[in-house]
Design an enzyme around this catalytic site. Structure first.
Site, PDB file in Angstrom:
ATOM      1  N   GLY A 123      -1.788   8.874  10.220  1.00  0.00           N
ATOM      2  CA  GLY A 123      -0.659   9.755  10.533  1.00  0.00           C
ATOM      3  C   GLY A 123       0.562   9.001  11.043  1.00  0.00           C
ATOM      4  N   GLY A 173       0.836  -1.198   0.000  1.00  0.00           N
ATOM      5  CA  GLY A 173       0.000   0.000   0.000  1.00  0.00           C
ATOM      6  C   GLY A 173       0.871   1.249   0.000  1.00  0.00           C
ATOM      7  N   ASP A 174       0.249   2.407  -0.146  1.00  0.00           N
ATOM      8  CA  ASP A 174       0.949   3.700  -0.132  1.00  0.00           C
ATOM      9  C   ASP A 174       1.969   3.814  -1.268  1.00  0.00           C
ATOM     10  OD1 ASP A 174      -0.438   4.190   2.296  1.00  0.00           O
ATOM     11  OD2 ASP A 174       1.084   3.015   3.343  1.00  0.00           O
ATOM     12  N   GLU A 175       1.672   3.201  -2.403  1.00  0.00           N
ATOM     13  CA  GLU A 175       2.603   3.253  -3.538  1.00  0.00           C
ATOM     14  C   GLU A 175       2.440   4.531  -4.351  1.00  0.00           C
ATOM     15  OE1 GLU A 175       0.362   0.808  -3.154  1.00  0.00           O
ATOM     16  OE2 GLU A 175       1.438  -1.075  -2.804  1.00  0.00           O
ATOM     17  N   GLY A 203      -6.180   5.622   2.069  1.00  0.00           N
ATOM     18  CA  GLY A 203      -5.952   7.067   2.071  1.00  0.00           C
ATOM     19  C   GLY A 203      -5.315   7.455   0.759  1.00  0.00           C
ATOM     20  N   HIS A 204      -6.065   8.144  -0.089  1.00  0.00           N
ATOM     21  CA  HIS A 204      -5.523   8.543  -1.382  1.00  0.00           C
ATOM     22  C   HIS A 204      -5.432  10.068  -1.444  1.00  0.00           C
ATOM     23  CE1 HIS A 204      -6.875   4.526  -3.405  1.00  0.00           C
ATOM     24  NE2 HIS A 204      -5.925   4.383  -2.513  1.00  0.00           N
ATOM     25  N   THR A 205      -4.241  10.556  -1.722  1.00  0.00           N
ATOM     26  CA  THR A 205      -4.045  12.002  -1.797  1.00  0.00           C
ATOM     27  C   THR A 205      -4.005  12.430  -3.254  1.00  0.00           C
ATOM     28  OG1 THR A 205      -2.730  11.850   0.211  1.00  0.00           O
ATOM     29  CG2 THR A 205      -2.541  13.892  -1.042  1.00  0.00           C
ATOM     30  N   ASP A 241      12.297   9.985  -7.517  1.00  0.00           N
ATOM     31  CA  ASP A 241      13.072  11.160  -7.095  1.00  0.00           C
ATOM     32  C   ASP A 241      13.520  11.082  -5.636  1.00  0.00           C
ATOM     33  OD1 ASP A 241      10.098  11.609  -6.953  1.00  0.00           O
ATOM     34  OD2 ASP A 241      10.758  13.265  -5.688  1.00  0.00           O
TER      35      ASP A 241
HETATM   36  P1  IMP Z   1      -6.953  -2.749   8.514  1.00  0.00           P
HETATM   37  O1  IMP Z   1      -7.124  -2.701   7.043  1.00  0.00           O
HETATM   38  O2  IMP Z   1      -7.353  -1.492   9.200  1.00  0.00           O
HETATM   39  O3  IMP Z   1      -7.591  -3.981   9.112  1.00  0.00           O
HETATM   40  O4  IMP Z   1      -5.381  -2.911   8.831  1.00  0.00           O
HETATM   41  C1  IMP Z   1      -4.662  -4.109   8.519  1.00  0.00           C
HETATM   42  C2  IMP Z   1      -3.266  -3.780   7.993  1.00  0.00           C
HETATM   43  O5  IMP Z   1      -3.368  -3.150   6.725  1.00  0.00           O
HETATM   44  C3  IMP Z   1      -2.447  -2.832   8.873  1.00  0.00           C
HETATM   45  O6  IMP Z   1      -1.091  -3.201   8.785  1.00  0.00           O
HETATM   46  C4  IMP Z   1      -2.647  -1.484   8.201  1.00  0.00           C
HETATM   47  O7  IMP Z   1      -1.583  -0.600   8.470  1.00  0.00           O
HETATM   48  C5  IMP Z   1      -2.673  -1.906   6.750  1.00  0.00           C
HETATM   49  N1  IMP Z   1      -3.412  -0.967   5.886  1.00  0.00           N
HETATM   50  C6  IMP Z   1      -4.749  -0.816   5.797  1.00  0.00           C
HETATM   51  N2  IMP Z   1      -5.064   0.116   4.884  1.00  0.00           N
HETATM   52  C7  IMP Z   1      -3.901   0.568   4.381  1.00  0.00           C
HETATM   53  C8  IMP Z   1      -3.574   1.528   3.360  1.00  0.00           C
HETATM   54  O8  IMP Z   1      -4.424   2.143   2.723  1.00  0.00           O
HETATM   55  N3  IMP Z   1      -2.243   1.705   3.124  1.00  0.00           N
HETATM   56  C9  IMP Z   1      -1.285   0.991   3.774  1.00  0.00           C
HETATM   57  N4  IMP Z   1      -1.551   0.084   4.718  1.00  0.00           N
HETATM   58  C10 IMP Z   1      -2.844  -0.133   5.025  1.00  0.00           C
END
Ligand code: IMP
Length: 430
Positions: free
Chosen positions: A302, A12-14, A40-42, A333
């Protein structure tokens, strides 16, 4: 076939938000198919920054239809709050441009409670969830006791289902030493929000079928990443949905034959939020440098993201599991200025070489990465809009990434700005 599925190929967060926004300009319909407001998408558009959790990224673009599919778990209060926040930023949202699957499952306050109780339990496995109730809501869905969007229109059914749900949850709450849920208060809360949600409720699978038949372009927006997939990820340190491209079909109601091009979003290094294995994690100054330069803090919680070298073995696995046709490589970058860069090409486990990430939890924790070292570059790649703007060593890094993961770079993103993108191949023109 001109539909595109976007999935994160790491944890995630790519940088999916920017790429999805870029692609949504070319799409007619944008669909979320799994996850919930844990995402969370910015989006950075001119001087405006939009932070989305549950709404598809197409919502900020006039003239696009946004769809929340049945595979998503919907917190009605979070959805209405996000709609209100975006309206405050001047975004027009109505049933004309937003539809929510009538068969999607709801996240209720008791799911959030249970997520927290589990995370805080001294004897449980701490996952480091977003505490949004995602896992408990999916549990109720699979347990066939969930309340769905369509139930909001039927008071008798809603009460019956709520009673079933409460008998299950109250037993769990008692086990945690927590007070039982207040039925009357919960029912009143649900009834108050119901009309606002029902406005958007629709059989979205019909809408998508119509879009397919009339040749409208559909963009599927994955949330989280492949290594957080409940089947193929680093279980149990995963989210509770299938994050893979294959679930775009089941999570929206469009047949798999219509999915089209599968685009994997890949960050030029690796990050992870929450607990769980991370073979290439850097707990030294380089890791800290990547975190600061890459602004690696969670959009939703956060939290500081853990950072490490690029793990080509993991991404190679994602390429195969998703059927990725090409990748969008982001945040190159952030690597500018490093003397040398390491790429993980495989692992060593008990003296044996492995070219994939093993399934067993103990093995995942025990592997050591096998690295190759590449020369870094001093010049900035930020904002580059063509290959010739890139230092030769940066191009070499990208080429080596392609070779090791077994997929070509379709897009290269060189800053959060939408136009700072080098296009090799338009995924919609496949
Ligand atoms: P949950 O989805 O809230 O159940 O969290 C399970 C795992 O997925 C945890 O390690 C979270 O940090 C991770 N996680 C959930 N949503 C995201 C995201 O959008 N980006 C990155 N990690 C996520």
């Amino acid at each position: 076939m001109s539909n595109v599925v976007v999935v994160g190929a790491q944890w995630g967060d790519e940088g999916k938000g920017k790429i999805v926004d870029w692609l949504s300009l070319r799409a007619d319909v944008v669909v979320r198919f799994q996850g919930g407001h844990n995402a969370g998408h910015t989006l950075v558009i001119g001087n405006n920054v939009y932070k989305l959790s549950l709404l598809p990224s197409g919502i900020v673009r006039p003239g696009k239809m946004s769809v929340i599919g049945n595979g998503v778990v919907v917190d009605p209060w979070a959805l209405i709050a996000e709609i209100e926040k975006l309206r405050g930023q001047g975004v027009a949202i109505s049933p004309a441009n937003l539809k929510v699957a009538d068969n999607a499952v709801l996240i209720l306050p008791l799911h959030r409670d249970l997520d927290g109780l589990r995370e805080d339990a001294a004897n449980g496995v701490k996952i480091g969830t977003t505490r949004r109730g995602i896992g408990p809501a999916y549990e109720d869905k699979i347990g066939r006791r969930a309340i769905r969007v369509c139930d909001l229109a039927d008071r008798a059914m809603l009460e019956r289902k709520l009673d079933g749900l409460l008998s299950h949850h109250n037993a769990l709450r008692r086990g945690f030493g927590a007070p039982e849920a207040d039925r009357a208060a919960l029912l009143a809360e649900i009834e108050a929000i119901a009309p606002q949600i029902l406005e958007y409720a629709a059989p979205v699978w019909l809408e998508l079928d119509e879009a397919r038949r009339t040749g409208r372009r559909i963009l599927f927006e994955g949330a989280q990443g492949s290594l957080l997939d409940v089947d193929h990820g680093t279980y149990p340190y995963v989210t509770s949905s299938n994050t893979m491209a294959g679930s775009a079909a089941a999570g929206s109601g469009l047949g798999p034959g219509s999915l089209g091009y599968i685009l994997g979003i890949v960050k030029a290094y690796t990050t992870r939020v929450g607990e769980g294995p991370f073979p290439t994690e850097l707990v030294d100054g380089v890791g800290q440098w990547l975190g600061e330069k890459g602004r690696e803090f969670g959009v939703v919680t956060g939290r500081k993201r853990r950072c490490g070298w690029f793990d080509a073995a993991l991404v190679r696995q994602s390429v195969k599991l998703n059927g990725i046709h090409g990748i969008a490589l982001t945040k190159l970058d952030v690597l500018d200025g490093l003397d040398e860069l390491k790429i993980c090409t495989g692992y060593e486990l008990n003296g044996k070489r492995l070219d994939y990430f093993p399934a067993a939890m103990a093995d995942q924790a025990a592997v050591t990465p096998v690295y190759e070292t590449l020369e870094g570059w001093k010049d900035s790649t930020q904002g580059a809009r063509s290959w010739v703007d890139l230092p030769a060593t940066a191009v070499k890094y990208v080429r080596r990434v392609e070779e090791l993961i077994g997929a070509p770079v379709a897009l290269l993103s060189t800053s959060p700005e939408r136009d700072d993108t080098i296009l090799m191949k338009d995924p919609f023109e496949d």
